[in-house]
Design a protein around this motif. Structure first.
Motif, PDB file in Angstrom:
ATOM      1  N   CYS A   1      -6.796   4.834  -3.490  1.00  0.00           N
ATOM      2  CA  CYS A   1      -6.092   4.615  -4.764  1.00  0.00           C
ATOM      3  C   CYS A   1      -4.584   4.834  -4.693  1.00  0.00           C
ATOM      4  N   GLY A   2      -4.088   5.476  -3.638  1.00  0.00           N
ATOM      5  CA  GLY A   2      -2.650   5.612  -3.450  1.00  0.00           C
ATOM      6  C   GLY A   2      -1.919   6.117  -4.679  1.00  0.00           C
ATOM      7  N   ALA A   3      -0.841   5.413  -5.041  1.00  0.00           N
ATOM      8  CA  ALA A   3       0.003   5.831  -6.158  1.00  0.00           C
ATOM      9  C   ALA A   3      -0.675   5.678  -7.509  1.00  0.00           C
ATOM     10  N   ARG A   4      -1.838   5.034  -7.542  1.00  0.00           N
ATOM     11  CA  ARG A   4      -2.548   4.895  -8.815  1.00  0.00           C
ATOM     12  C   ARG A   4      -3.087   6.239  -9.309  1.00  0.00           C
ATOM     13  N   ILE A   5      -3.214   7.215  -8.410  1.00  0.00           N
ATOM     14  CA  ILE A   5      -3.576   8.573  -8.816  1.00  0.00           C
ATOM     15  C   ILE A   5      -2.310   9.429  -8.728  1.00  0.00           C
ATOM     16  N   LEU A   6      -1.827   9.887  -9.846  1.00  0.00           N
ATOM     17  CA  LEU A   6      -0.599  10.671  -9.880  1.00  0.00           C
ATOM     18  C   LEU A   6      -0.783  11.996  -9.155  1.00  0.00           C
ATOM     19  N   LEU A   7       0.344  12.560  -8.685  1.00  0.00           N
ATOM     20  CA  LEU A   7       0.284  13.834  -7.969  1.00  0.00           C
ATOM     21  C   LEU A   7      -0.335  14.931  -8.832  1.00  0.00           C
ATOM     22  N   GLU A   8      -0.059  14.912 -10.136  1.00  0.00           N
ATOM     23  CA  GLU A   8      -0.627  15.921 -11.025  1.00  0.00           C
ATOM     24  C   GLU A   8      -2.154  15.853 -11.026  1.00  0.00           C
ATOM     25  N   ARG A   9      -2.684  14.638 -11.019  1.00  0.00           N
ATOM     26  CA  ARG A   9      -4.141  14.482 -10.982  1.00  0.00           C
ATOM     27  C   ARG A   9      -4.694  14.867  -9.616  1.00  0.00           C
ATOM     28  N   ARG A  10      -3.955  14.563  -8.564  1.00  0.00           N
ATOM     29  CA  ARG A  10      -4.392  14.961  -7.229  1.00  0.00           C
ATOM     30  C   ARG A  10      -4.412  16.490  -7.094  1.00  0.00           C
ATOM     31  N   ALA A  11      -3.504  17.159  -7.791  1.00  0.00           N
ATOM     32  CA  ALA A  11      -3.508  18.621  -7.791  1.00  0.00           C
ATOM     33  C   ALA A  11      -4.765  19.156  -8.480  1.00  0.00           C
TER      34      ALA A  11
ATOM     35  N   ALA B   1      -7.757  18.646  -6.218  1.00  0.00           N
ATOM     36  CA  ALA B   1      -7.800  19.610  -5.120  1.00  0.00           C
ATOM     37  C   ALA B   1      -8.556  20.878  -5.506  1.00  0.00           C
ATOM     38  N   GLN B   2      -8.517  21.239  -6.774  1.00  0.00           N
ATOM     39  CA  GLN B   2      -9.239  22.424  -7.235  1.00  0.00           C
ATOM     40  C   GLN B   2     -10.747  22.217  -7.198  1.00  0.00           C
ATOM     41  N   ILE B   3     -11.172  20.947  -7.246  1.00  0.00           N
ATOM     42  CA  ILE B   3     -12.604  20.632  -7.246  1.00  0.00           C
ATOM     43  C   ILE B   3     -13.082  20.198  -5.862  1.00  0.00           C
ATOM     44  N   LEU B   4     -12.319  19.314  -5.217  1.00  0.00           N
ATOM     45  CA  LEU B   4     -12.743  18.701  -3.960  1.00  0.00           C
ATOM     46  C   LEU B   4     -12.146  19.371  -2.727  1.00  0.00           C
ATOM     47  N   GLY B   5     -11.191  20.253  -2.932  1.00  0.00           N
ATOM     48  CA  GLY B   5     -10.553  20.943  -1.818  1.00  0.00           C
ATOM     49  C   GLY B   5      -9.184  20.380  -1.498  1.00  0.00           C
ATOM     50  N   SER B   6      -8.283  21.251  -1.096  1.00  0.00           N
ATOM     51  CA  SER B   6      -6.932  20.837  -0.716  1.00  0.00           C
ATOM     52  C   SER B   6      -6.976  20.099   0.612  1.00  0.00           C
ATOM     53  N   SER B   7      -6.218  19.021   0.717  1.00  0.00           N
ATOM     54  CA  SER B   7      -6.210  18.233   1.948  1.00  0.00           C
ATOM     55  C   SER B   7      -5.381  18.875   3.052  1.00  0.00           C
ATOM     56  N   CYS B   8      -4.451  19.742   2.681  1.00  0.00           N
ATOM     57  CA  CYS B   8      -3.642  20.443   3.677  1.00  0.00           C
ATOM     58  C   CYS B   8      -3.555  21.928   3.339  1.00  0.00           C
ATOM     59  N   HIS B   9      -3.247  22.718   4.358  1.00  0.00           N
ATOM     60  CA  HIS B   9      -3.148  24.164   4.215  1.00  0.00           C
ATOM     61  C   HIS B   9      -1.806  24.609   4.783  1.00  0.00           C
ATOM     62  N   LEU B  10      -1.205  25.594   4.151  1.00  0.00           N
ATOM     63  CA  LEU B  10       0.101  26.119   4.557  1.00  0.00           C
ATOM     64  C   LEU B  10      -0.071  27.438   5.300  1.00  0.00           C
ATOM     65  N   TYR B  11       0.596  27.547   6.451  1.00  0.00           N
ATOM     66  CA  TYR B  11       0.587  28.775   7.250  1.00  0.00           C
ATOM     67  C   TYR B  11       2.036  29.201   7.492  1.00  0.00           C
TER      68      TYR B  11
END
Length: 254
Positions: free
Chosen positions: A221-231, A234-244
Protein backbone atom coordinates in the motif's frame (compact mmCIF):
# COMPACT_ATOMS: atom_id res chain seq x y z
CA UNK A 1 5.44 -2.89 -4.63
CA UNK A 2 8.86 -1.49 -3.74
CA UNK A 3 9.22 2.29 -4.07
CA UNK A 4 12.45 4.22 -3.51
CA UNK A 5 10.40 7.34 -2.86
CA UNK A 6 8.44 5.72 -0.06
CA UNK A 7 11.58 4.07 1.32
CA UNK A 8 13.02 7.59 1.67
CA UNK A 9 9.87 8.63 3.56
CA UNK A 10 10.35 5.78 6.03
CA UNK A 11 14.05 6.51 6.47
CA UNK A 12 13.37 10.21 7.08
CA UNK A 13 10.88 9.20 9.80
CA UNK A 14 13.63 7.11 11.43
CA UNK A 15 15.84 10.18 11.75
CA UNK A 16 13.12 11.96 13.74
CA UNK A 17 13.21 9.06 16.20
CA UNK A 18 16.98 8.85 16.66
CA UNK A 19 17.83 12.58 16.84
CA UNK A 20 17.02 12.82 20.61
CA UNK A 21 19.81 10.30 21.29
CA UNK A 22 22.47 12.31 19.42
CA UNK A 23 24.81 14.70 21.25
CA UNK A 24 24.44 18.28 20.02
CA UNK A 25 26.80 19.05 17.15
CA UNK A 26 28.11 15.50 17.06
CA UNK A 27 30.42 14.24 14.32
CA UNK A 28 28.57 11.27 12.86
CA UNK A 29 29.61 8.42 10.60
CA UNK A 30 26.82 6.61 8.78
CA UNK A 31 27.67 3.09 7.64
CA UNK A 32 25.71 1.61 4.75
CA UNK A 33 24.29 4.99 3.79
CA UNK A 34 22.37 3.83 0.71
CA UNK A 35 21.07 6.91 -1.10
CA UNK A 36 22.53 9.19 1.60
CA UNK A 37 19.05 10.49 2.45
CA UNK A 38 19.51 9.96 6.19
CA UNK A 39 22.97 11.53 6.16
CA UNK A 40 21.44 14.54 4.43
CA UNK A 41 18.65 14.74 7.02
CA UNK A 42 21.22 14.66 9.83
CA UNK A 43 23.32 17.35 8.14
CA UNK A 44 20.24 19.56 7.82
CA UNK A 45 19.87 19.29 11.60
CA UNK A 46 23.34 20.70 12.18
CA UNK A 47 25.43 17.54 12.56
CA UNK A 48 28.83 16.99 10.94
CA UNK A 49 28.16 13.88 8.86
CA UNK A 50 30.29 11.49 6.83
CA UNK A 51 28.68 8.58 4.99
CA UNK A 52 30.13 5.37 3.56
CA UNK A 53 28.69 2.58 1.43
CA UNK A 54 29.95 -0.30 -0.69
CA UNK A 55 30.53 0.71 -4.31
CA UNK A 56 28.11 -1.86 -5.75
CA UNK A 57 25.18 -0.68 -3.63
CA UNK A 58 21.82 -0.91 -5.38
CA UNK A 59 21.32 2.78 -4.50
CA UNK A 60 24.59 4.09 -5.95
CA UNK A 61 22.81 5.71 -8.92
CA UNK A 62 20.27 7.62 -6.81
CA UNK A 63 22.45 9.21 -4.15
CA UNK A 64 21.45 12.57 -2.71
CA UNK A 65 24.53 13.06 -0.50
CA UNK A 66 28.30 12.69 -1.11
CA UNK A 67 28.66 9.05 -0.02
CA UNK A 68 32.19 7.62 0.13
CA UNK A 69 32.68 4.15 -1.37
CA UNK A 70 34.51 1.64 0.84
CA UNK A 71 35.30 -2.06 0.75
CA UNK A 72 32.69 -3.09 3.32
CA UNK A 73 35.39 -4.13 5.79
CA UNK A 74 37.83 -1.30 6.59
CA UNK A 75 36.32 2.03 7.62
CA UNK A 76 38.41 4.68 5.82
CA UNK A 77 38.90 7.00 8.81
CA UNK A 78 41.39 7.25 11.64
CA UNK A 79 41.00 6.07 15.22
CA UNK A 80 38.63 7.98 17.52
CA UNK A 81 37.27 10.12 14.67
CA UNK A 82 33.56 10.16 15.51
CA UNK A 83 31.19 10.88 18.36
CA UNK A 84 28.52 8.64 16.83
CA UNK A 85 28.49 5.70 14.42
CA UNK A 86 25.05 5.17 12.92
CA UNK A 87 23.53 2.58 10.62
CA UNK A 88 20.03 1.84 9.41
CA UNK A 89 19.05 -1.56 8.01
CA UNK A 90 22.68 -2.26 7.20
CA UNK A 91 24.24 -4.65 9.72
CA UNK A 92 22.08 -7.58 8.62
CA UNK A 93 23.88 -7.34 5.25
CA UNK A 94 27.38 -7.54 6.79
CA UNK A 95 29.02 -10.94 6.58
CA UNK A 96 31.91 -10.23 8.97
CA UNK A 97 30.04 -8.60 11.86
CA UNK A 98 32.88 -9.17 14.30
CA UNK A 99 35.28 -7.34 12.02
CA UNK A 100 32.92 -4.41 11.46
CA UNK A 101 32.22 -4.08 15.18
CA UNK A 102 35.98 -3.90 15.77
CA UNK A 103 36.24 -1.13 13.16
CA UNK A 104 33.36 0.74 14.79
CA UNK A 105 35.09 0.54 18.17
CA UNK A 106 38.29 1.83 16.54
CA UNK A 107 36.75 4.95 14.95
CA UNK A 108 34.53 5.85 17.92
CA UNK A 109 35.78 8.30 20.52
CA UNK A 110 36.06 7.04 24.10
CA UNK A 111 32.75 8.67 25.05
CA UNK A 112 31.14 7.82 21.71
CA UNK A 113 27.97 5.87 21.01
CA UNK A 114 26.84 3.51 18.27
CA UNK A 115 23.25 3.63 17.05
CA UNK A 116 21.83 0.88 14.85
CA UNK A 117 18.35 0.49 13.39
CA UNK A 118 17.63 -3.08 12.31
CA UNK A 119 14.69 -5.02 10.85
CA UNK A 120 12.79 -7.26 13.26
CA UNK A 121 11.34 -10.74 13.21
CA UNK A 122 7.93 -9.04 12.82
CA UNK A 123 9.13 -7.34 9.62
CA UNK A 124 10.38 -10.71 8.34
CA UNK A 125 7.12 -12.49 9.19
CA UNK A 126 4.87 -9.94 7.48
CA UNK A 127 7.30 -9.64 4.55
CA UNK A 128 7.00 -13.39 4.00
CA UNK A 129 3.21 -13.16 3.97
CA UNK A 130 3.11 -10.06 1.79
CA UNK A 131 5.40 -11.67 -0.79
CA UNK A 132 2.51 -13.96 -1.79
CA UNK A 133 0.23 -10.97 -2.34
CA UNK A 134 3.03 -9.23 -4.22
CA UNK A 135 3.32 -12.22 -6.55
CA UNK A 136 -0.41 -12.06 -7.26
CA UNK A 137 -0.12 -8.37 -8.17
CA UNK A 138 2.58 -9.15 -10.75
CA UNK A 139 0.63 -12.11 -12.13
CA UNK A 140 -2.48 -9.97 -12.54
CA UNK A 141 -0.42 -7.30 -14.32
CA UNK A 142 1.08 -9.89 -16.67
CA UNK A 143 -2.35 -11.35 -17.47
CA UNK A 144 -3.72 -7.88 -18.30
CA UNK A 145 -0.81 -7.26 -20.66
CA UNK A 146 -1.47 -10.62 -22.29
CA UNK A 147 -4.86 -9.41 -23.49
CA UNK A 148 -5.17 -8.57 -27.23
CA UNK A 149 -3.86 -5.09 -28.17
CA UNK A 150 -2.65 -4.42 -24.62
CA UNK A 151 1.04 -3.87 -25.30
CA UNK A 152 4.16 -4.77 -27.26
CA UNK A 153 5.84 -8.20 -26.94
CA UNK A 154 8.83 -6.79 -25.07
CA UNK A 155 6.61 -5.23 -22.39
CA UNK A 156 4.66 -8.48 -22.13
CA UNK A 157 7.84 -10.52 -21.73
CA UNK A 158 9.07 -8.16 -19.00
CA UNK A 159 5.75 -8.44 -17.17
CA UNK A 160 5.85 -12.23 -17.13
CA UNK A 161 9.51 -12.22 -16.13
CA UNK A 162 8.65 -10.04 -13.10
CA UNK A 163 5.71 -12.31 -12.28
CA UNK A 164 7.88 -15.43 -12.36
CA UNK A 165 10.52 -13.74 -10.19
CA UNK A 166 7.91 -12.67 -7.64
CA UNK A 167 6.45 -16.19 -7.54
CA UNK A 168 9.92 -17.66 -7.07
CA UNK A 169 10.64 -15.29 -4.19
CA UNK A 170 7.32 -16.16 -2.55
CA UNK A 171 7.98 -19.90 -2.80
CA UNK A 172 11.70 -19.99 -1.99
CA UNK A 173 11.87 -17.03 0.43
CA UNK A 174 15.52 -16.11 -0.23
CA UNK A 175 17.28 -14.57 2.72
CA UNK A 176 17.30 -10.79 3.09
CA UNK A 177 20.54 -10.60 5.07
CA UNK A 178 23.88 -12.42 5.08
CA UNK A 179 23.17 -15.28 7.48
CA UNK A 180 20.97 -18.34 7.44
CA UNK A 181 18.03 -18.55 5.04
CA UNK A 182 14.69 -16.78 4.63
CA UNK A 183 12.66 -18.45 7.35
CA UNK A 184 15.66 -18.56 9.73
CA UNK A 185 15.59 -14.77 9.75
CA UNK A 186 12.49 -14.98 11.93
CA UNK A 187 15.08 -15.65 14.67
CA UNK A 188 18.16 -13.96 13.22
CA UNK A 189 16.32 -10.61 13.10
CA UNK A 190 14.89 -10.95 16.60
CA UNK A 191 16.08 -8.30 19.11
CA UNK A 192 17.31 -11.06 21.41
CA UNK A 193 19.76 -12.23 18.71
CA UNK A 194 21.08 -8.72 18.15
CA UNK A 195 21.43 -7.95 21.87
CA UNK A 196 23.62 -11.02 22.29
CA UNK A 197 25.67 -10.07 19.25
CA UNK A 198 26.33 -6.52 20.44
CA UNK A 199 27.32 -7.64 23.94
CA UNK A 200 29.55 -10.39 22.57
CA UNK A 201 31.38 -7.77 20.52
CA UNK A 202 32.14 -5.44 23.41
CA UNK A 203 29.20 -3.02 23.48
CA UNK A 204 26.83 -2.18 26.30
CA UNK A 205 23.25 -1.37 25.35
CA UNK A 206 21.65 1.50 27.22
CA UNK A 207 18.63 2.22 24.99
CA UNK A 208 16.77 -0.52 23.21
CA UNK A 209 13.25 0.01 21.82
CA UNK A 210 10.95 -0.59 18.83
CA UNK A 211 11.00 2.14 16.18
CA UNK A 212 7.19 2.05 16.07
CA UNK A 213 6.34 1.82 12.36
CA UNK A 214 4.84 -1.13 10.50
CA UNK A 215 5.73 -1.92 6.89
CA UNK A 216 6.84 -4.91 4.85
CA UNK A 217 9.61 -5.64 2.39
CA UNK A 218 7.26 -5.16 -0.54
CA UNK A 219 5.84 -1.95 0.98
CA UNK A 220 2.22 -3.02 0.81
CA UNK A 221 0.00 0.00 0.00
CA UNK A 222 2.99 2.36 0.21
CA UNK A 223 2.02 6.00 0.72
CA UNK A 224 -1.66 5.07 0.77
CA UNK A 225 -1.15 4.16 4.45
CA UNK A 226 -0.08 7.27 6.34
CA UNK A 227 2.79 7.10 8.82
CA UNK A 228 0.36 7.79 11.67
CA UNK A 229 -1.65 4.71 10.72
CA UNK A 230 1.52 2.65 10.33
CA UNK A 231 2.45 3.69 13.87
CA UNK A 232 -0.90 2.37 15.13
CA UNK A 233 -0.48 -0.84 13.13
CA UNK A 234 2.94 -1.37 14.74
CA UNK A 235 1.24 -1.60 18.14
CA UNK A 236 -0.83 -4.53 16.85
CA UNK A 237 1.34 -6.24 14.23
CA UNK A 238 4.78 -5.38 15.60
CA UNK A 239 7.38 -2.76 14.77
CA UNK A 240 9.25 -3.42 11.54
CA UNK A 241 12.51 -2.03 12.93
CA UNK A 242 14.20 -1.87 16.32
CA UNK A 243 16.54 0.79 17.71
CA UNK A 244 19.75 -0.11 19.56
CA UNK A 245 21.88 2.57 21.24
CA UNK A 246 25.15 1.42 22.78
CA UNK A 247 28.46 2.54 24.20
CA UNK A 248 31.66 1.08 25.53
CA UNK A 249 31.36 -0.49 29.01
CA UNK A 250 31.93 1.90 31.91
CA UNK A 251 31.21 4.95 29.74
CA UNK A 252 28.73 7.19 31.58
CA UNK A 253 25.51 8.21 29.86
CA UNK A 254 25.56 11.95 29.15
Amino acid sequence: MFSIEYLNTLRAAEIVTIVPYLPSGARILEIGAGTGLQALELQRRGFDVMAIEVADSAYASVRVFPVIDYDGIHIPFGAQSFDVVFSSNALEHVRDLEGLHAEIRRVLKAQGIAIHVLPTHAWRFWSILSSYGNALVYIRSAIRRSMPHSGDPRSLGCAWYQAVRACGAAVLQPRHGERGFGFAELWLFHPRWWRKNFRRNGFELFYDRPMGLFYTGSMVCGARILLERRARLAQILGSSCHLYVMRFPDTPVS
